[in-house]
Design a protein around this motif. Sequence first.
Motif, PDB file in Angstrom:
ATOM      1  N   THR A 119      -1.870   1.451  -3.799  1.00 34.26           N
ATOM      2  CA  THR A 119      -1.642   0.577  -4.946  1.00 34.26           C
ATOM      3  C   THR A 119      -0.393  -0.251  -4.722  1.00 34.26           C
ATOM      4  O   THR A 119       0.397   0.019  -3.811  1.00 34.26           O
ATOM      5  CB  THR A 119      -1.545   1.393  -6.261  1.00 34.26           C
ATOM      6  N   LEU A 120      -0.266  -1.301  -5.554  1.00 39.07           N
ATOM      7  CA  LEU A 120       0.901  -2.172  -5.471  1.00 39.07           C
ATOM      8  C   LEU A 120       1.729  -1.955  -6.728  1.00 39.07           C
ATOM      9  O   LEU A 120       1.213  -2.068  -7.849  1.00 39.07           O
ATOM     10  CB  LEU A 120       0.442  -3.635  -5.361  1.00 39.07           C
ATOM     11  N   GLY A 121       2.978  -1.624  -6.531  1.00 40.63           N
ATOM     12  CA  GLY A 121       3.920  -1.542  -7.637  1.00 40.63           C
ATOM     13  C   GLY A 121       5.053  -2.498  -7.376  1.00 40.63           C
ATOM     14  O   GLY A 121       5.387  -2.762  -6.215  1.00 40.63           O
ATOM     15  N   ILE A 133       5.769   5.853  -0.100  1.00 41.99           N
ATOM     16  CA  ILE A 133       6.018   4.415   0.028  1.00 41.99           C
ATOM     17  C   ILE A 133       5.669   4.006   1.452  1.00 41.99           C
ATOM     18  O   ILE A 133       6.374   4.363   2.398  1.00 41.99           O
ATOM     19  CB  ILE A 133       7.490   4.082  -0.282  1.00 41.99           C
ATOM     20  N   ALA A 134       4.543   3.280   1.581  1.00 41.69           N
ATOM     21  CA  ALA A 134       4.111   2.851   2.909  1.00 41.69           C
ATOM     22  C   ALA A 134       4.820   1.564   3.327  1.00 41.69           C
ATOM     23  O   ALA A 134       5.114   1.363   4.502  1.00 41.69           O
ATOM     24  CB  ALA A 134       2.600   2.644   2.932  1.00 41.69           C
ATOM     25  N   LYS A 135       5.092   0.699   2.347  1.00 41.96           N
ATOM     26  CA  LYS A 135       5.765  -0.574   2.605  1.00 41.96           C
ATOM     27  C   LYS A 135       6.662  -0.891   1.420  1.00 41.96           C
ATOM     28  O   LYS A 135       6.361  -0.487   0.295  1.00 41.96           O
ATOM     29  CB  LYS A 135       4.751  -1.717   2.786  1.00 41.96           C
ATOM     30  N   VAL A 174      11.460  -5.925  -6.334  1.00 40.68           N
ATOM     31  CA  VAL A 174      11.231  -4.987  -5.225  1.00 40.68           C
ATOM     32  C   VAL A 174       9.783  -4.523  -5.301  1.00 40.68           C
ATOM     33  O   VAL A 174       9.374  -3.916  -6.304  1.00 40.68           O
ATOM     34  CB  VAL A 174      12.178  -3.778  -5.272  1.00 40.68           C
ATOM     35  N   ALA A 175       9.007  -4.850  -4.260  1.00 33.77           N
ATOM     36  CA  ALA A 175       7.581  -4.503  -4.221  1.00 33.77           C
ATOM     37  C   ALA A 175       7.350  -3.324  -3.280  1.00 33.77           C
ATOM     38  O   ALA A 175       8.016  -3.201  -2.250  1.00 33.77           O
ATOM     39  CB  ALA A 175       6.770  -5.710  -3.747  1.00 33.77           C
ATOM     40  N   PHE A 176       6.390  -2.462  -3.676  1.00 32.83           N
ATOM     41  CA  PHE A 176       6.016  -1.291  -2.875  1.00 32.83           C
ATOM     42  C   PHE A 176       4.511  -1.251  -2.660  1.00 32.83           C
ATOM     43  O   PHE A 176       3.756  -1.559  -3.585  1.00 32.83           O
ATOM     44  CB  PHE A 176       6.286   0.027  -3.621  1.00 32.83           C
ATOM     45  N   PHE A 189       2.212  -8.223   0.885  1.00 29.33           N
ATOM     46  CA  PHE A 189       2.258  -7.778   2.283  1.00 29.33           C
ATOM     47  C   PHE A 189       1.093  -8.371   3.035  1.00 29.33           C
ATOM     48  O   PHE A 189       0.153  -7.663   3.403  1.00 29.33           O
ATOM     49  CB  PHE A 189       2.223  -6.240   2.336  1.00 29.33           C
ATOM     50  N   PRO A 190       1.115  -9.696   3.258  1.00 28.35           N
ATOM     51  CA  PRO A 190      -0.047 -10.360   3.858  1.00 28.35           C
ATOM     52  C   PRO A 190      -0.338  -9.825   5.269  1.00 28.35           C
ATOM     53  O   PRO A 190       0.569  -9.758   6.098  1.00 28.35           O
ATOM     54  CB  PRO A 190       0.326 -11.839   3.875  1.00 28.35           C
TER      55      PRO A 190
END
Length: 145
Positions: A5-7, A31-33, A70-72, A133-134
């Motif tokens: 998911t995107l947070g 947190i992968a990214k 801040v994106a995760f 995260f393209p």
Amino acid sequence: KLEKTLGYIKPDAVDKLGDVLEAISERGLLIAKMRLCKMTENDAFLFYQEHSGKSFMRDLLNYVTQGPVVAFELVGENAINRWRELIGPTDPSKARAEASTSLRARFGTDVTHNGFHGSDSPASASREIEFFFPSSGRNTLPNCV
Ligand code: CMP
């Protein structure tokens, strides 16, 4: 089911990053990214295009472009719903009325300035992960570190 998911942490809550990392870790999400991004008006409009006709769209665009976010990319079992539970109801005053310990209850201000975002479905998660995260590495969201 193992999900992604995107947070993201909205500009006025970025100073709560430490508390957010602690909550994510306690909840067992990975947190992968992660990245820091300054969204332009155009970026925010694209991200929230499904809300383009809504009364709160103008306030929302002003809010999420007022500073960096801040994106995760979060990974885990039922990650979409687990992250949404962790951030709590859209309206922080509702979250506080429920005596919730959610992030919006703790750090949100009002229904617009609610501090945090989470994807609401697998389709949104895919689209929103690709937004921040393209996979192609193309210049789709340039103002990030
Ligand atoms: P978010 O989860 O990022 O998705 C849409 C955003 O619009 C929401 O969080 C709030 O910041 C904002 N918003 C403002 N008013 C409302 C509303 N009445 N209902 C839903 N979202 C709203």
